[in-house]
Design a protein around this motif. Structure first.
Motif, PDB file in Angstrom:
ATOM      1  N   ALA A 155       0.778  -1.234   0.000  1.00  0.00           N
ATOM      2  CA  ALA A 155       0.000   0.000   0.000  1.00  0.00           C
ATOM      3  C   ALA A 155       0.814   1.291   0.000  1.00  0.00           C
ATOM      4  O   ALA A 155       0.502   2.213  -0.764  1.00  0.00           O
ATOM      5  N   PRO A 156       1.840   1.452   0.838  1.00  0.00           N
ATOM      6  CA  PRO A 156       2.554   2.737   0.848  1.00  0.00           C
ATOM      7  C   PRO A 156       3.118   3.077  -0.533  1.00  0.00           C
ATOM      8  O   PRO A 156       3.623   2.198  -1.253  1.00  0.00           O
ATOM      9  N   ALA A 157       3.054   4.355  -0.915  1.00  0.00           N
ATOM     10  CA  ALA A 157       3.498   4.773  -2.247  1.00  0.00           C
ATOM     11  C   ALA A 157       4.963   4.431  -2.497  1.00  0.00           C
ATOM     12  O   ALA A 157       5.340   4.063  -3.624  1.00  0.00           O
ATOM     13  N   ARG A 158       5.788   4.527  -1.452  1.00  0.00           N
ATOM     14  CA  ARG A 158       7.209   4.229  -1.626  1.00  0.00           C
ATOM     15  C   ARG A 158       7.444   2.765  -1.938  1.00  0.00           C
ATOM     16  O   ARG A 158       8.522   2.401  -2.415  1.00  0.00           O
ATOM     17  N   GLU A 159       6.445   1.938  -1.649  1.00  0.00           N
ATOM     18  CA  GLU A 159       6.581   0.505  -1.915  1.00  0.00           C
ATOM     19  C   GLU A 159       5.735   0.067  -3.106  1.00  0.00           C
ATOM     20  O   GLU A 159       5.513  -1.120  -3.303  1.00  0.00           O
ATOM     21  N   SER A 160       5.264   1.026  -3.895  1.00  0.00           N
ATOM     22  CA  SER A 160       4.428   0.686  -5.056  1.00  0.00           C
ATOM     23  C   SER A 160       4.548   1.752  -6.147  1.00  0.00           C
ATOM     24  O   SER A 160       5.372   1.624  -7.051  1.00  0.00           O
ATOM     25  N   SER A 198       8.382  13.917   2.214  1.00  0.00           N
ATOM     26  CA  SER A 198       7.616  13.924   0.968  1.00  0.00           C
ATOM     27  C   SER A 198       8.480  13.782  -0.277  1.00  0.00           C
ATOM     28  O   SER A 198       8.066  13.178  -1.263  1.00  0.00           O
ATOM     29  N   PHE A 199       9.708  14.367  -0.234  1.00  0.00           N
ATOM     30  CA  PHE A 199      10.522  14.437  -1.455  1.00  0.00           C
ATOM     31  C   PHE A 199      11.929  13.871  -1.288  1.00  0.00           C
ATOM     32  O   PHE A 199      12.728  13.925  -2.217  1.00  0.00           O
ATOM     33  N   GLY A 227       0.715  10.652 -15.338  1.00  0.00           N
ATOM     34  CA  GLY A 227      -0.296  11.413 -14.608  1.00  0.00           C
ATOM     35  C   GLY A 227       0.330  12.603 -13.926  1.00  0.00           C
ATOM     36  O   GLY A 227       1.158  13.311 -14.499  1.00  0.00           O
ATOM     37  N   TYR A 228      -0.056  12.862 -12.658  1.00  0.00           N
ATOM     38  CA  TYR A 228       0.617  13.886 -11.860  1.00  0.00           C
ATOM     39  C   TYR A 228       0.895  13.315 -10.480  1.00  0.00           C
ATOM     40  O   TYR A 228       0.270  12.361 -10.037  1.00  0.00           O
ATOM     41  N   GLY A 229       1.882  13.904  -9.808  1.00  0.00           N
ATOM     42  CA  GLY A 229       2.352  13.311  -8.566  1.00  0.00           C
ATOM     43  C   GLY A 229       3.219  12.104  -8.863  1.00  0.00           C
ATOM     44  O   GLY A 229       3.598  11.838 -10.014  1.00  0.00           O
ATOM     45  N   PHE A 230       3.585  11.367  -7.842  1.00  0.00           N
ATOM     46  CA  PHE A 230       4.385  10.150  -7.980  1.00  0.00           C
ATOM     47  C   PHE A 230       5.608  10.392  -8.878  1.00  0.00           C
ATOM     48  O   PHE A 230       6.470  11.183  -8.548  1.00  0.00           O
TER      49      PHE A 230
END
Length: 667
Positions: A54-59, A191-192, A81-84
């Motif tokens: 689930a966490p963005a850093r792991e997906s 965040s970054f 897209g945007y983000g990520f």
């Protein structure tokens, strides 16, 4: 045109890209985390592949994993897209190396604008107007404080690698600087993965105006007019409109040309947005350039009649822009309202939960909804809490506002707190109606936008009662049809009671108030004796769309009443009211004494614990810091006291409402 693309994103933007790809006959591949296995974008795509937990850093931030999926399934291009990964220079470069087209800016352009400090230095050399500030490489706290002192307060701290309000803090006086800097750096690093900070002089009443630009590989660059993004909370946009109200054609052209110059200075290709702050005197200053598609791009599409995702695909294929500057026209007015799972009354903190009930306005030529959620979906702590974008258009601003207010009244969410009632208040405010916009709008009109809670009205109570009675009637009829004795008096729906008068009582709780309504059963409906002393004759029905069609003393009205167990939600005229239906025979009046405890305001992760058992603290002392949905919330001492118990450690996950620590008040 491409035959097959992968969308390296989730939620509404992934669904948005899929819709254009489908219209153009392009097959799509989705990627998803464990939290998104049943997500809308997964079901919409032609293929979908799991990329991690689930966490963005792991997906969603695993560029190498996403590229492996892209190569395995044979796509020709990736839309970020945007983000990520959308502004990730390395990912864009790795796509090129793998022979897969990155549907976004070139790596060099991303690098040029990836650091706010470096971008401002570059724009300074290009003679683009800049806000006074410090954008240097020396990040020592002593130097940063000295630079802020030199330019004078207030100042704004911003993460150099940031966006979306992350790592941003206002500082109003020198004594606040050290704490604000530490918080900004911590949030920027989280965040970054980059804690560098720049400082700008804070303008007291600026407008946030951005210019949509597009460039191709044939040397063509155009601007697609402006968007006013001034209405913000936590430095993040919630309402955008195009064109900007009270904006002259001369200023539009001047800023458009400046934005084109910015894009050309870095040899830009694709969709980008150049963001400016505009002062009250009409002077404007470069803020940053977002080297991607923006969340608010639909309002530009509505006023130009163009599909910007289609333009992205065409440019990525190496084709020239479909239009030159002189061919672009602006028609009508469009507004976008971001629908968030958040509680405006609680500092706009994100909320989580299941979308038990979701009804949206009907889409037509005036109303568009971009979303990535469906009824029954769960909003988790792992991603941004935006549920949807409500976009409206009409020939002028007044018409667009009418559509927006009507659409907000028809947007129903039950299961978690949303910002819809707040948006309804905001868009009805006289200053907003007049187009008097700036980035300080919400704090300036806070008293108007956050009115004191009003007691539940007779109309709301009557609607809740009628809905409960009609539901009970329907249940009784169903039971009678299924019974071996359908004529049993126990299946009657006329309020019959053995050896008792023919009336019932309904008990509701609203906040701390108990409300008792006597119901008389009549052949033509019901007679309600309300706590206010008012007596209403009511009748009605539930239509096929789930709406309650009510007749209250001859006044007909339509409302949405949703019941889950004992919780009753009444939605009418754009307002939402929560009631609890209960049986006094079962209700337990005893409650645990929670005095002295502090609870989590949202589900999240403890990222810092500043106190230990036995510590003495003053009112306002930072005790813990909780992180959820990309933002931080500091748990402060509500009074002077002594820490009796700390229940969680750094790194632990906590649920909404759980007790974090116990503080004994010093009296």
């Amino acid at each position: 045109m491409f035959d097959k693309i992968l969308i390296a994103n989730r939620g509404e933007i992934a669904c948005r890209v899929i819709r254009t790809a489908r219209r153009l006959g392009i097959r799509t591949v989705a990627v998803y985390s464990d939290a998104d296995v049943n997500a809308l974008h997964v079901s919409m795509a032609d293929e979908a592949y799991r990329i991690g937990s689930a966490p963005a850093r792991e997906s969603y931030l695993l560029g190498e994993t996403i590229l492996q999926v892209a190569q395995r399934c044979g796509v020709q291009a990736i839309h970020p897209g945007y983000g990520f990964l959308s502004e990730n220079e390395k990912f864009a470069h790795d796509c090129q190396q793998a022979g897969i087209v990155f549907i976004g800016a070139p790596p060099d352009a991303i690098a040029a604008m990836g650091s706010k400090s470096a971008a401002k230095q570059r724009m300074e050399k290009a003679h683009v107007p800049l806000i006074p500030g410090y954008h240097g490489d020396d990040q020592s706290p002593t130097l940063l404080q000295a630079e802020a002192d030199k330019m004078g307060y207030p100042v704004l701290l911003k993460a150099t690698a940031g966006g979306g309000g992350k790592g941003m803090r206002q500082v109003w006086q020198a004594s606040e600087f050290a704490d604000a800097l530490a918080a900004a750096k911590r949030e920027a690093l989280s965040s970054f993965n980059d804690d560098r900070i720049l400082i700008e002089k804070y303008l007291t009443k600026p407008r946030h105006i951005e210019i949509q630009v597009f460039a191709d590989t044939h040397g063509n660059t155009v601007y697609l007019f402006e968007r006013d993004c001034s209405i913000q909370r936590r430095h993040q946009k919630i309402l955008e409109e195009a064109p900007a109200p009270h904006f002259s054609a001369q200023l539009r052209a001047k800023m458009g040309q400046a934005a084109v110059a910015v894009a050309q200075a870095i040899k830009y290709v694709g969709a980008g947005t150049v963001e400016f702050l505009v002062d009250e005197d009409g002077s404007f200053y470069f803020m940053e350039m977002n080297t991607r598609l923006q969340v608010e791009h639909p309002i530009t599409e509505m006023i130009t009649g163009l599909d910007l995702v289609e333009w992205q695909l065409l440019v990525a294929m190496g084709q020239a822009l479909p239009c030159q500057q002189a061919e672009l026209t602006l028609t009508g007015h469009a507004i976008e309202a971001r629908i968030y799972a958040e509680d405006p009354a609680n500092h706009f903190l994100p909320t989580t939960g299941r979308l038990k009930h979701l009804r949206t306005p009907l889409e037509n030529a005036h109303i568009r909804i971009d979303t990535g959620v469906r009824e029954g979906d769960t909003v988790s702590v792992y991603y941004d809490p935006m549920l949807a974008k409500l976009i409206v258009w009409d020939s002028d601003r007044a018409g667009a506002l009418r559509h927006l207010r009507a659409a907000l009244a028809d947007y129903h969410i039950v299961g978690l707190t949303s910002n819809i009632p707040f948006l309804a208040n905001l868009t009805a405010h006289p200053a907003y109606l007049q187009g008097d916009l700036d980035t300080g709008f919400i704090p300036r009109y806070q008293a108007d936008l956050f009115p004191s809670a009003l007691p539940v009205t007779d109309t709301v109570l009557a609607l809740a009662c009628l809905a409960v009675l009609l539901e009970n009637n329907q249940i009784a009829q169903t039971q009678a049809r299924c019974s071996t004795d359908p004529y049993s008096p126990w299946h009657l729906t006329n309020g019959w009671r053995m050896n008792e008068e023919n009336y019932h009582e309904l008990h509701f709780k609203e906040a701390e108030q108990t409300l008792i309504i006597q119901v008389d059963f009549l052949t033509t409906g019901y007679r309600l004796h309300l706590p206010s002393g008012v007596v209403l004759m009511v009748q009605g029905e539930i239509n096929d769309d789930g709406y309650l069609l009510a007749n209250l003393n001859g006044n007909r009205m339509k409302a949405m009443v949703v019941r889950y167990a004992s919780e009753i939600t009444v939605m009418t005229h754009g307002n939402t009211h929560q009631l609890t239906l209960y049986d006094p025979a079962l209700f337990d009046e005893t409650q645990d004494d929670q005095a002295g405890s502090l609870v989590a305001p949202m589900t999240g992760k403890i990222i810092a614990v500043h106190v230990k058992q036995g510590d003495s603290v003053k009112r306002g002392t930072a005790l813990m810091i909780l992180e959820a949905m990309k933002m931080e919330y500091t748990i402060q001492a509500p009074y002077d006291g002594t820490v009796q118990q700390v229940k969680f450690n750094t790194g632990e996950l906590v649920d909404d409402g759980v007790e974090l620590l116990i503080l004994d008040e010093v009296i």
